[in-house]
Scaffold this motif. Structure first.
Motif, PDB file in Angstrom:
ATOM      1  N   ALA A 120       0.811  -1.213   0.000  1.00 14.79           N
ATOM      2  CA  ALA A 120       0.000   0.000   0.000  1.00 14.79           C
ATOM      3  C   ALA A 120       0.846   1.265   0.000  1.00 14.79           C
ATOM      4  N   GLN A 121       1.955   1.257   0.736  1.00 16.34           N
ATOM      5  CA  GLN A 121       2.775   2.460   0.836  1.00 16.34           C
ATOM      6  C   GLN A 121       3.547   2.744  -0.447  1.00 16.34           C
ATOM      7  N   ALA A 122       3.554   1.804  -1.388  1.00 18.12           N
ATOM      8  CA  ALA A 122       4.194   2.011  -2.688  1.00 18.12           C
ATOM      9  C   ALA A 122       3.157   2.291  -3.766  1.00 18.12           C
ATOM     10  N   ASP A 123       1.922   2.573  -3.363  1.00 16.61           N
ATOM     11  CA  ASP A 123       0.814   2.736  -4.306  1.00 16.61           C
ATOM     12  C   ASP A 123       0.191   4.119  -4.165  1.00 16.61           C
ATOM     13  N   GLY A 124       1.023   5.150  -4.057  1.00 13.41           N
ATOM     14  CA  GLY A 124       0.518   6.477  -3.730  1.00 13.41           C
ATOM     15  C   GLY A 124       0.082   7.329  -4.898  1.00 13.41           C
ATOM     16  N   LEU A 125       0.341   6.920  -6.133  1.00 14.95           N
ATOM     17  CA  LEU A 125      -0.041   7.732  -7.283  1.00 14.95           C
ATOM     18  C   LEU A 125      -1.542   7.600  -7.525  1.00 14.95           C
ATOM     19  N   THR A 126      -2.260   8.708  -7.464  1.00 13.56           N
ATOM     20  CA  THR A 126      -3.714   8.644  -7.642  1.00 13.56           C
ATOM     21  C   THR A 126      -4.072   8.444  -9.108  1.00 13.56           C
ATOM     22  N   ALA A 127      -5.318   8.017  -9.353  1.00 10.08           N
ATOM     23  CA  ALA A 127      -5.758   7.682 -10.706  1.00 10.08           C
ATOM     24  C   ALA A 127      -5.674   8.880 -11.646  1.00 10.08           C
ATOM     25  N   ILE A 128      -6.133  10.044 -11.183  1.00  5.97           N
ATOM     26  CA  ILE A 128      -6.123  11.233 -12.036  1.00  5.97           C
ATOM     27  C   ILE A 128      -4.696  11.658 -12.366  1.00  5.97           C
ATOM     28  N   GLU A 129      -3.814  11.644 -11.370  1.00  5.15           N
ATOM     29  CA  GLU A 129      -2.422  12.041 -11.620  1.00  5.15           C
ATOM     30  C   GLU A 129      -1.749  11.057 -12.572  1.00  5.15           C
ATOM     31  N   ASN A 130      -2.067   9.783 -12.447  1.00  6.17           N
ATOM     32  CA  ASN A 130      -1.519   8.790 -13.360  1.00  6.17           C
ATOM     33  C   ASN A 130      -1.977   9.073 -14.791  1.00  6.17           C
ATOM     34  N   ASP A 131      -3.254   9.394 -14.959  1.00  5.28           N
ATOM     35  CA  ASP A 131      -3.781   9.694 -16.293  1.00  5.28           C
ATOM     36  C   ASP A 131      -3.107  10.933 -16.885  1.00  5.28           C
ATOM     37  N   LEU A 132      -2.985  11.972 -16.079  1.00  7.74           N
ATOM     38  CA  LEU A 132      -2.364  13.205 -16.565  1.00  7.74           C
ATOM     39  C   LEU A 132      -0.896  12.986 -16.920  1.00  7.74           C
ATOM     40  N   PHE A 133      -0.218  12.189 -16.108  1.00  9.04           N
ATOM     41  CA  PHE A 133       1.196  11.906 -16.365  1.00  9.04           C
ATOM     42  C   PHE A 133       1.369  11.166 -17.687  1.00  9.04           C
ATOM     43  N   LEU A 134       0.594  10.099 -17.885  1.00 11.45           N
ATOM     44  CA  LEU A 134       0.737   9.304 -19.110  1.00 11.45           C
ATOM     45  C   LEU A 134       0.302  10.095 -20.345  1.00 11.45           C
TER      46      LEU A 134
END
Length: 455
Positions: free
Chosen positions: A161-175
């Motif tokens: 869990a502590q390595a899973d901090g990237l939120t869905a929206i931020e992941n989408d914007l990043f990609l």
């Protein structure tokens, strides 16, 4: 002498008396004297972070062949990793905070960049000017293109869990912002994130013993005749005494303490009840075996401790031998577990070996040991859970690395003939594995805390 002069003298005397009282208190409060003022804590924490960036993180990134690690978080929606990388005066991320760690190779120092309006501490250099480029993610993409990494690690993990901090929206914007040539280079940062969290630095291990000692000292203060009056004091009184004492010392706790009782009656030991945060408020009586589960957070590190105390019966001057023997059984179970620590072994391998050896020695064991450090329940190899004594999927298969810390948490069930019942010796002590041996950070409990309330 007029009223104004008398008033001034009065307040001067009050000030002097108060100062003297505070001076006496400071000299006699041994626990308080071990704790740094807030400004000194901040300086030390920043020193630790800078050192970890130079000594711990390079080996973790190179061990996993990752040359770029990107951590993204928005204010008050913190990535568990970013919380461990902010300077001491940053209590949260600001707006959107993007940190980039890049390894240029050839054993050169790591580079830290902040895609933010300002430097983030001394490590992450401002690498975005919003006056010239409005799009924060475009600035990140430009940096990636300049550095041209082979692997780009982001904080996504199914099991840690502590390595899973990237939120869905931020992941989408990043990609969406990333040039196509780098899409296939994006991987999970799970191994780097866990390695960063679990690995303790040399400086940290110089101060960790003091942190654990403070926790032990507070436990002893609570489990004392000064605080416990049998027939009057309840377990909840002690729990809240611990909470107040932690605040008084300008510390925090990462979980609400629990205090529970085992005694000479026909009530069976109930594991769930013992660790429940909503257990009944029990009156403490002479002859009780008390148990506490307690932890503090100080200088960014956590403790997790469980110990026992015995409340003397009237005219009693020592703990009964059968309880001393029971505690020794719990200590022996600790030894069996820590003897299993070996680099490369998984949590499940250590769990199974410990349970097997303990049973061969006639001990009834239950093992639920976890990593500790930046988080109380940290990332790394899980060594059993109270309801998973045959092994823990995935997290239990993670291997043991050197320079990692653990809460050696377990219990041994012991039948007490004098009480005609089975009790549980529930112990938890923080330990450090240096690659050769697992040793307690501060000496563990081997002698029962005694509450001599008559004297």
């Amino acid at each position: 002498m007029n009223r104004k002069i008398r008033t001034v003298i009065y307040f001067i005397l009050v000030f002097i008396i108060t100062a003297c009282q505070n001076s006496i208190y400071d000299k006699t409060d041994n626990v308080k004297n071990q704790i740094l003022p807030m400004r000194e804590r901040a300086l030390l924490r920043n020193k630790i972070l800078k050192d970890r960036f130079a000594t711990v993180l390079p080996q973790i990134m190179r061990r996993n062949k990752i040359d770029m690690w990107i951590i993204i978080a928005r204010e008050y929606n913190e990535d568990p990793i970013i919380r461990t990388m902010l300077p001491a005066t940053w209590l949260n991320a600001r707006r959107r905070t993007i940190l980039v760690v890049f390894d240029p190779g050839n054993k050169q120092p790591l580079e830290g960049y902040a895609i933010a309006r300002y430097d983030v501490g001394e490590i992450f250099v401002k690498s975005w000017d919003p006056e010239k480029q409005l799009d924060q993610y475009a600035a990140l993409s430009d940096l990636i293109a300049r550095k041209n990494p082979n692997k780009i690690a982001i904080n996504k993990s199914e099991y840690f869990a502590q390595a899973d901090g990237l939120t869905a929206i931020e992941n989408d914007l990043f990609l969406k912002s990333l040039p196509k040539k780098y899409i296939n280079k994006v991987i999970s940062a799970e191994q780097v994130a866990v390695g960063w969290l679990e690995t303790r630095s040399k400086i940290e291990m110089e101060i960790y013993p003091q942190i654990c000692k403070i926790a032990h000292d507070i436990i002893k203060e609570g489990f004392s005749a000064a605080n416990i009056k049998p027939g009057i004091t309840t377990t909840d009184d002690i729990v809240w005494w611990y909470r107040e004492r932690i605040r008084e010392l300008k510390l925090i706790t990462w979980f609400h303490p629990t205090v529970d009782i085992q005694r000479n009656n026909q009530q069976s030991f109930d594991f769930l009840s013992s660790f429940s945060k909503s257990k009944p408020d029990n009156l403490i009586l002479p002859g009780d075996l008390l148990h506490v589960d307690f932890g503090i957070t100080y200088l960014g590190l956590n403790t997790d401790t469980q110990q026992h105390a015995y409340v003397f019966m009237p005219n009693e001057s020592k703990t009964p031998e059968y309880l001393k023997t029971a505690l020794k059984t719990g200590n022996r179970l600790q030894d069996i577990l820590t003897d299993q620590f070996e680099t490369g072994k998984t949590g499940n391998q250590m769990l199974r070996a410990t349970i097997s050896k303990a049973k061969n020695e006639g001990i009834n064991p239950q093992i639920y040991t976890h990593p500790i450090g930046y988080y109380g329940h940290g990332s790394g190899p899980t060594i059993g859970m109270w309801d998973k004594q045959n092994g823990v999927p995935v997290n239990g298969d993670y291997p043991l690395y050197p320079n990692t810390a653990y809460s050696i948490e377990l219990n041994a069930k012991v039948f007490i003939k004098e009480w005609n019942k089975e009790i549980a010796i529930m112990l938890e002590e923080d330990a450090f594995f240096d690659g050769d041996e697992c040793r307690y950070i501060d000496p563990r409990q081997t002698i029962m805390i005694e509450i001599d309330w008559e004297n």
